[in-house]
Design an enzyme around this catalytic site. Structure first.
Site, PDB file in Angstrom:
ATOM      1  N   GLU A 134      -7.273   3.075  -7.591  1.00 57.56           N
ATOM      2  CA  GLU A 134      -8.155   2.615  -5.397  1.00 57.56           C
ATOM      3  C   GLU A 134      -9.559   3.676  -5.581  1.00 57.56           C
ATOM      4  O   GLU A 134      -9.656   4.591  -5.199  1.00 57.56           O
ATOM      5  CB  GLU A 134      -6.759   3.847  -4.435  1.00 57.56           C
ATOM      6  CG  GLU A 134      -5.336   2.799  -4.989  1.00 57.56           C
ATOM      7  CD  GLU A 134      -5.025   3.716  -3.114  1.00 57.56           C
ATOM      8  OE1 GLU A 134      -5.038   4.542  -3.289  1.00 57.56           O
ATOM      9  OE2 GLU A 134      -3.898   2.619  -3.680  1.00 57.56           O
ATOM     10  N   GLU A 140       0.619  -1.808  -6.517  1.00 55.87           N
ATOM     11  CA  GLU A 140       1.567  -1.065  -5.502  1.00 55.87           C
ATOM     12  C   GLU A 140       1.465  -1.923  -4.460  1.00 55.87           C
ATOM     13  O   GLU A 140       0.737  -3.059  -3.851  1.00 55.87           O
ATOM     14  CB  GLU A 140       0.324  -0.050  -4.761  1.00 55.87           C
ATOM     15  CG  GLU A 140       0.517   1.589  -5.714  1.00 55.87           C
ATOM     16  CD  GLU A 140      -0.372   2.721  -5.489  1.00 55.87           C
ATOM     17  OE1 GLU A 140      -0.028   2.838  -4.421  1.00 55.87           O
ATOM     18  OE2 GLU A 140      -0.591   3.173  -6.012  1.00 55.87           O
TER      19      GLU A 140
END
Length: 608
Positions: free
Chosen positions: A164, A289
């Protein structure tokens, strides 16, 4: 620890209704389904935990987790991390070799290593440990290569350079206006690292960018242009996969919304379509995820209600990902091991509560016990086999089915926030092969508490009611069945994508490389991003034939978002399709927004 699952041996608890059905599911045990070339369900693609076999805490119940439930390992923050100790100096390759050798000891000494080691694992790093602005990316790549060569007794299959990263771009500059330059530099690092690793370690696949916040339609698709498109333009040719995180709720930034259903479909279809436009191939996804998150969850007592919300999101997103085995490498529900590190985080967790997404938590006495998140794996226990043909006439009812010797598994999921009544139609005398059914039901009760209940010794069911957000699996004991039919599904793409919508102006999409047949099914998957008050029902033709636009799509109305962004799946007669190139034309009556992607899905049926 004793493992208990509530089992009820009674058929009267299945809700069979007499009023008209709003959904019909057709199931055919005699027809094998392929998506691309994939038919066998590969559990390592789907039933993973966000942890690795180096996790000491998971040894607590290893037999139950990894043997009985057949949970696979998913992802670990065990990458090279060249800036772990210093943010200004890049260690040399010789230091990387030493650090890697020390790491090998950690892996080999882990209690799970000997029995459960696997190469089907993702490694990654936090951005602060993987990237610094205005540094030598070639030196970073040299360190990373030498570390990876020496750190792993079993070479991981996947490497995400950073986790991220773009939501951390502000960490490196003073203002948000400067973050565009940081995002570009992070993308450049991905390319340099990937090129060197692929050249020297061919057994590992490098990809990115692990998007935390794929709200690609934000600000008239500016978010797409300045994030994923920029990344694909800068580093995409060197990527073996594109990594995305799909969360219901609010992950780091953006609107509170549900990605489940049409929104996540539109995000992934846009990535696929741009990949096809740039390279003529669809590079695969890695969903490292997915689940549910929101602000204010950390540092609170364990909440069964939160686990119930997470379980609903896991199943909603999983059911969609199960439809993409030909273009998905791996997917990981965000369920971690014991999260032991979080108990030491005095800033975010001063009272020592468990991390919200753990499968094992400590009680006040320090004794470990399972959380309700284990119900995800208990629901899907033993589900495997070859894909069989199953269809739903309601996009809010997601379906998948698999068959293996003496067993068939039929999975149904309700995306809707209201109860749905479903008629079950077993085709080609499939019901005649069923000897017994065990029904697994996972839902949240009126208090939000997740319940997993088994009903045993059931006969063939003709109807079933699904609670809001409920997932059910019919585990059928069956006679031996030989497939007599096959159906092969393929998606075909256009080099045209992300087109502005103007009133009464036709947008044309030439769909290449279509394989079709006389028998089967076909669909136009139209992704659109528009203001809520604008039309979602354009005039669509394929090869001159008019398609009828449905008024329903998978998931909710997206009213909580700034605008609608989703895929509407449009069924068409397969006879409208042609082998080779097909022309699809889309005309809206009003101006505004974009057609983000148009994909032609064809399912060819044949006799074996």
């Amino acid at each position: 620890m004793n493992i208990k699952i509530k089992i009820i041996s009674i058929s009267l608890l299945i809700s069979i209704t007499s009023f008209s059905q709003n959904a019909k599911v057709s199931i055919d045990f005699t027809t094998q389904k392929y998506i691309g070339s994939e038919s066998e369900l590969k559990r390592e693609k789907y039933f993973n935990i966000h942890s690795s076999f180096s996790n000491w805490g998971l040894a607590f119940e290893a037999d139950y987790l990894f043997d009985q439930l057949d949970i696979k390992f998913g992802r670990t923050f065990g990458g090279p991390a060249p800036f772990r100790k210093s943010k200004t100096e890049i260690p040399s390759p010789s230091v990387a070799k030493t650090n890697g050798a020390n790491t090998v000891k950690h892996w080999k000494n882990a209690p799970l290593f000997n029995k459960y080691k696997t190469n089907d694992l993702i490694i990654t790093d936090h951005p602060r440990s993987a990237f610094q602005l205005n540094t030598d990316y070639d030196k970073i790549a040299a360190y990373n290569v030498e570390y990876i060569k020496n750190a792993f007794p079993v070479m991981p299959k996947y490497y995400e350079v950073m986790n991220e990263p773009f939501v951390h771009a502000k960490d490196y500059v003073k203002t948000w206006a400067e973050t565009g330059g940081v995002i570009l530099e992070m993308s450049k690092l991905h390319k340099v690292v990937a090129d060197k690793i692929h050249a020297e370690i061919p057994d590992i696949m490098v990809g990115g960018y692990s998007s935390a916040w794929p709200e690609v339609d934000r600000k008239d698709f500016d978010h797409w242009n300045t994030r994923m498109k920029l990344f694909m333009d800068t580093a995409g040719e060197s990527m073996k996969f594109f990594a995305t995180h799909l969360y219901d709720g609010r992950n780091v930034a953006g609107d509170f919304n549900y990605r489940s259903g049409s929104n996540s479909e539109a995000i992934l279809d846009l990535i696929e379509s741009y990949s096809y436009k740039k390279w003529g191939v669809v590079k695969p996804h890695l969903i490292s995820e997915y689940g549910y998150t929101s602000k204010g969850l950390l540092g609170k007592p364990y909440s069964p209600e939160l686990s119930g919300t997470c379980l609903t999101s896991y199943n909603n997103i999983l059911m969609s990902l199960l439809d993409k085995p030909d273009r998905l490498l791996k997917s990981i529900p965000f369920i971690v091991g014991d999260g032991n590190w979080f108990y030491q985080d005095k800033k975010n967790n001063p009272d020592g509560h468990p991390y919200p997404w753990v499968i094992l938590r400590k009680n006040k006495d320090g004794v470990k016990k399972f959380t309700d998140l284990k119900k995800f794996y208990e629901l899907w226990k033993n589900v495997s086999g070859k894909r069989i043909d199953i269809t739903s006439n309601n996009p809010d009812i997601q379906v998948n089915a698999f068959l293996k010797p003496e067993k068939a598994y039929v999975a149904l999921n309700n995306l809707h926030d209201k109860e749905q009544s479903i008629a079950l139609d077993f085709l080609n005398k499939s019901a005649d092969h069923i000897k017994n059914i065990t029904l697994r039901r996972l839902y949240t009760n009126t208090s939000g508490i997740p319940k997993l209940i088994y009903f045993t010794d059931l006969s063939v069911m003709k109807n079933i009611d699904l609670k809001p957000g409920e997932t059910v699996i019919l585990e059928c004991d069956i006679d031996t069945i030989q497939f007599s039919n096959s159906i092969i599904e393929n998606n075909s793409y256009s080099k045209t994508y992300l087109q502005k919508i103007e009133a009464n102006k036709t947008i044309s999409f030439d769909i290449d490389n279509v394989e079709t047949a006389k028998k089967g099914r076909a669909f136009i998957k139209m992704g659109i991003g528009r203001a809520h008050e604008l039309s979602k029902s354009p005039k669509i033709t394929i090869n001159g034939h008019i398609a009828k636009i449905p008024s329903n799509w998978a998931g909710y109305d997206q009213a909580s978002r700034d605008q609608f962004f989703g895929v509407i799946n449009i069924p068409i007669d397969i006879e409208y399709t042609s082998s080779g190139t097909n022309k699809i034309e889309v005309t809206f009556p009003d101006t505004g927004g974009h057609v983000s992607s148009v994909i032609l899905n064809v399912e060819r049926m044949s006799k074996n």
